[in-house]
Design an enzyme around this catalytic site. Structure first.
Site, mmCIF file in Angstrom:
data_model
loop_
_atom_site.group_PDB
_atom_site.id
_atom_site.type_symbol
_atom_site.label_atom_id
_atom_site.label_comp_id
_atom_site.label_asym_id
_atom_site.label_seq_id
_atom_site.Cartn_x
_atom_site.Cartn_y
_atom_site.Cartn_z
ATOM 1 N N ASP A 58 0.836 -1.211 0.000
ATOM 2 C CA ASP A 58 0.000 0.000 0.000
ATOM 3 C C ASP A 58 0.864 1.252 0.000
ATOM 4 O OD1 ASP A 58 -2.663 -1.360 2.086
ATOM 5 O OD2 ASP A 58 -2.240 -1.499 -0.057
ATOM 6 N N SER A 103 -24.688 7.926 -18.284
ATOM 7 C CA SER A 103 -25.860 7.316 -18.914
ATOM 8 C C SER A 103 -26.736 8.446 -19.435
ATOM 9 C CB SER A 103 -26.595 6.436 -17.922
ATOM 10 O OG SER A 103 -26.832 7.166 -16.752
ATOM 11 N N LYS A 145 -30.681 4.402 -30.969
ATOM 12 C CA LYS A 145 -30.106 3.928 -29.703
ATOM 13 C C LYS A 145 -29.952 2.419 -29.814
ATOM 14 C CE LYS A 145 -30.654 4.339 -24.715
ATOM 15 N NZ LYS A 145 -30.258 2.992 -24.426
ATOM 16 N N ARG A 166 -18.053 -0.118 -19.784
ATOM 17 C CA ARG A 166 -18.509 1.037 -19.030
ATOM 18 C C ARG A 166 -18.479 0.770 -17.522
ATOM 19 N NH1 ARG A 166 -23.636 2.579 -17.178
ATOM 20 N NH2 ARG A 166 -23.748 4.810 -16.856
ATOM 21 N N LYS A 343 -37.232 6.570 -25.818
ATOM 22 C CA LYS A 343 -37.420 5.125 -25.938
ATOM 23 C C LYS A 343 -38.671 4.791 -26.744
ATOM 24 C CE LYS A 343 -34.222 3.389 -23.122
ATOM 25 N NZ LYS A 343 -34.633 2.537 -22.096
HETATM 26 S S1 IVH Z 1 -24.455 8.679 -26.113
HETATM 27 C C1 IVH Z 1 -22.879 11.044 -22.603
HETATM 28 N N1 IVH Z 1 -25.433 7.545 -28.250
HETATM 29 O O1 IVH Z 1 -27.326 4.079 -24.280
HETATM 30 C C2 IVH Z 1 -23.563 10.320 -23.696
HETATM 31 N N2 IVH Z 1 -25.482 6.295 -26.224
HETATM 32 O O2 IVH Z 1 -28.854 4.822 -21.916
HETATM 33 C C3 IVH Z 1 -23.191 8.911 -23.767
HETATM 34 N N3 IVH Z 1 -26.390 4.029 -26.457
HETATM 35 O O3 IVH Z 1 -24.654 4.008 -22.009
HETATM 36 C C4 IVH Z 1 -24.059 8.035 -24.547
HETATM 37 N N4 IVH Z 1 -26.801 4.134 -28.625
HETATM 38 O O4 IVH Z 1 -24.633 2.346 -23.998
HETATM 39 C C5 IVH Z 1 -25.193 7.405 -26.940
HETATM 40 N N5 IVH Z 1 -26.215 6.674 -30.255
HETATM 41 C C6 IVH Z 1 -25.974 6.530 -28.951
HETATM 42 C C7 IVH Z 1 -26.281 5.333 -28.243
HETATM 43 C C8 IVH Z 1 -26.026 5.264 -26.871
HETATM 44 C C9 IVH Z 1 -26.847 3.382 -27.534
HETATM 45 C C10 IVH Z 1 -26.358 3.468 -25.102
HETATM 46 C C11 IVH Z 1 -25.055 3.631 -24.368
HETATM 47 C C12 IVH Z 1 -25.391 4.409 -23.119
HETATM 48 C C13 IVH Z 1 -26.836 4.111 -22.971
HETATM 49 C C14 IVH Z 1 -27.538 5.184 -22.144
#
Ligand code: IVH
Length: 711
Positions: A58, A103, A145, A166, A343
């Site tokens: 440590d 997220s 997404k 992540r 969504k």
């Molecule tokens: S941007 C700070 N773009 O959705 C912004 N995320 O619910 C970071 N995801 O953890 C995310 N498609 O795993 C972004 N076109 C997209 C995405 C996307 C899927 C996922 C990603 C994120 C999660 C959040």
């Protein structure tokens, strides 16, 4: 101690005080420490044959961190501080994300989306920027997404040096070897003009065709099939053997970035163009829209074409295109203010409800759970669904044997939407008024939806749930101590309080059924790994009602150390105290939550738990993120009064918090700065009387590092 063998004496580490090191010496010392720590990690984790004591080990890490804190520019790519521990035999090394992986805030209804954009306009209210973000003109990048899992790929001098999952957003897993097997991830960046350091973020996913092929194979081999492509992507990326990952047709979409040594774009659209030049795939369906109506049209259009895409998407993501606006908008707790996930509606199916069981949570809440005839909803097998509370059962008149509609929305726990028809001769469900676990009375307080068990400490269900929460991933994260073990250890009185976890004896566990010496030692090692815990995780682990991960982080950031927090909370027992007012001043903490936090410290048994743990663990003070640590505002308390010309109150507050300041609403002797805008009232007067440093707008902008903020 992690193990007896570790107690052997250490060779003395170079002992020159960190304060006296020159740049050259620091560089050499960091190199030496990186090699030495890696050597000991290897001995400890891989060979199980440590040469030095825990304390000596440590000390090496502490010295490394101290030098890095003084010379942040000398931090090495292979720095030990970027790996928490090293590859344990059964998993991956942990990687701390230098820029947290956030997220997204979710929206389901059109109105949520309109509110989101109205919120952005409000953020810039009465500034010149407001016109640029008005709901009919704001430029927004829209992207599908993708339903996979996000990953961060680090490139140094154009070469891929690390890939990480992540994880919880702060700490992920080092999956570099597996990432290298993806064909859509370039080993070297193409073209020119990339920053020396750039971390590309995006989604690792699997197309539906690949998913079906894998399941077909598994079925033929008599193995259980996967529920959805996302699970396969996650399972494949987290394979210990990269050869297995290589056989899975995983792909990578780039959509974001983390740390960069310099800016490389002014808009999100431009960033995506750069990604393509550098050899990445970005979504073909990304589209720049102007105004909220165009954004919603995009959503409807993609929704209609969803089934024709080769991969699953669960919605669309909107991002404010201008990166300067993104920066100014900043973040709220774990999500950016400049992005939103919209969504698609949930998927539904019909099935029979076999039974209603009552589960008891860590705060004693009785939650009814519907046990269902298994059914596939949107590709996932569902066997249980939440019924929320007794009013919900009554309102929907859900009875045993009924045919019901089940709904699943992404990650959300399946829900019962309603009854299609009652079973013959069914009777309304009678909600129990006693705890099904400990038999204590279960009461409903005035105005509350939940019925709670009054058994408190004597209720096994509550005790076990609290302990489960304590060791869970977002809290102490003790690997190998699952819910089942906690219940068994509780039953046999091995673990009754959190402190007991740290007193477990390997030899006692080894004698238990299903355990052996190796597994018992492994568990104890995993527990010892977690004797040092960051303050925010520790606060979350306590399981205070209403205090989850995000609130725990707010508290950690505000109070910095456990001792300081505890002291303040004990003083806050008096609702007229400055300490209580201080708690309410923490942005994001309201009266209700404050009552629960203060209430926690009012209970002698909770204080006893803290005292008991004090000897067994070390709670690490909150460390401000890199940007904040260097800021003159770090740890300072600031009050805004009057209107500012160049930014709204919300933006000023967000900016101050990003830089590590605490924003308070009233002036006291603890205030470090008061920013005095136009028409400032009594706060400015009070600040002057208390001798608090007052800043005018220009001084504030300079302190906040805002050059030429749009005015
Ligand atoms: S941007 C700070 N773009 O959705 C912004 N995320 O619910 C970071 N995801 O953890 C995310 N498609 O795993 C972004 N076109 C997209 C995405 C996307 C899927 C996922 C990603 C994120 C999660 C959040």
């Amino acid at each position: 101690m992690r193990s007896a063998a570790r107690r052997r004496v250490a060779p003395e580490a170079a002992a020159r005080p960190v304060d006296e090191l020159s740049d050259e010496e620091a560089r050499a010392e960091l190199a030496r420490l990186a090699a030495e720590i890696a050597h000991h990690d290897q001995l400890y984790y891989a060979k199980n044959a440590p040469e030095i004591s825990d304390a000596a080990y440590d000390e090496l890490r502490r010295r490394n961190s101290a030098i890095e804190a003084r010379f942040p520019e000398l931090i090495r790519a292979d720095s030990p501080s970027r790996r928490i521990g090293a590859a344990p035999a059964a998993g991956f090394a942990k990687v701390t994300h230098r820029v947290p992986m956030l997220s997204l805030e979710n929206a389901f209804a059109e109105q949520d989306v309109r509110d989101f954009f109205a919120g952005i306009r409000n953020f810039f209210r009465r500034t010149a920027t407001e016109a640029l973000v008005a709901e009919d003109v704001v430029a927004v990048m829209c992207e599908p997404k993708i339903d996979g899992l996000s990953a961060a790929l680090r490139y140094e001098d154009g070469r891929l040096v690390a890939g990480a999952t992540r994880g919880d957003g702060i700490t992920g897993e080092d999956v570099t070897a597996n990432i290298r097997t993806l064909k859509t991830v370039p080993e070297r960046l193409h073209g020119r003009g990339w920053p020396d350091i750039v971390e590309i973020r995006g989604e690792v996913y699997l197309e539906r065709a690949g998913f079906f092929a894998i399941n077909k194979e598994r079925e033929a081999d008599g193995e259980p099939i996967y529920a959805n492509p996302r699970n396969v992507a996650a399972g494949s990326l987290r394979q210990l053997d990269p050869a297995v990952t290589a056989r899975r047709p995983l792909k990578f979409f780039a959509y974001h970035w983390g740390e960069t040594s310099r800016p490389f774009a002014r808009t999100h659209e431009e960033a995506l163009r750069r990604f393509i030049e550098w050899g990445f795939t970005v979504s073909d369906h990304a589209n720049l829209c102007r105004g909220v109506d165009a954004v919603l049209a995009y959503y409807r259009d993609i929704g209609e074409r969803r089934s024709q895409l080769p991969y699953d998407i669960d919605g669309v993501v909107y991002k404010i295109n201008d990166l300067d606006l993104q920066r100014r908008l900043g973040f709220v707790s774990r999500a950016p203010r400049w992005a939103l996930a919209h969504k698609f509606p949930a998927e539904q199916a019909q099935t029979v409800l076999r039974d209603i069981l009552i589960s008891v949570g860590r705060t004693g809440t009785l939650t009814p759970v519907a046990m269902l005839e298994p059914i596939t909803v949107g590709g996932v097998v569902v066997q249980r669904a939440t019924l929320h509370n007794e009013d919900e059962i009554e309102r929907k008149d859900v009875r045993k044997g009924d045919t019901v509609i089940v709904q699943r929305a992404g990650d959300v726990i399946p829900q019962i939407v309603g009854v299609v028809r009652h079973a013959e001769s069914s009777r309304p469900f009678v909600f129990p008024d006693h705890c099904p676990v400990c038999g204590s009375l279960a009461v409903r307080e005035e105005g509350m939806a939940a019925r709670r068990c009054t058994g408190g400490l004597i209720c096994a269900a509550q005790a076990v749930e609290r302990l489960r929460h304590f060791v869970a991933r977002d809290a102490f994260d003790i690997e190998g101590l699952g819910a089942k073990h906690i219940a068994e250890f509780w039953e046999d009185k091995l673990i009754r309080t959190p402190g007991d976890i740290f007193r477990l004896d390997a030899s006692v566990i080894a004698r238990r059924e299903g355990w052996g010496e190796v597994s018992a030692n492994k568990l104890i090692a995993a527990i010892d790994e977690r004797r040092r815990i960051p303050l925010d995780r520790f606060i979350n682990a306590l399981g205070i009602p209403q205090v989850g991960q995000a609130t725990a982080r707010l508290l950690a950031r505000h109070y910095r150390s456990l001792a300081h927090w505890r002291d303040a909370m004990e003083r806050a027992q008096d609702p007229d105290s400055a300490a209580y007012a201080g708690l309410l001043d923490v942005h994001g903490i309201g009266r209700d939550m404050a009552a629960d936090i203060v209430g926690f410290f009012a209970e002698p048994h909770n204080r006893a738990v803290l005292d008991d743990l004090a000897g067994a663990i070390e709670v690490v003070d909150y460390a401000a993120p890199a940007q904040a640590a260097q800021s003159p505002l770090a740890g300072k308390t600031i009050v805004f009064t009057g209107g500012l010309q160049s930014m709204s109150r919300s933006e000023a507050k967000a900016r101050a918090e990003t830089l590590g300041a605490n924003v308070a609403s009233s002036v006291s002797s603890k205030t470090d700065f008061v920013v005095v805008g136009a028409d400032a009232g009594s706060k400015a007067t009070r600040a002057a009387a208390l001798g608090v440093k007052a800043l005018d707008e220009a001084q504030w902008l300079e302190l906040a590092g805002v050059s030429g903020a749009a005015g």
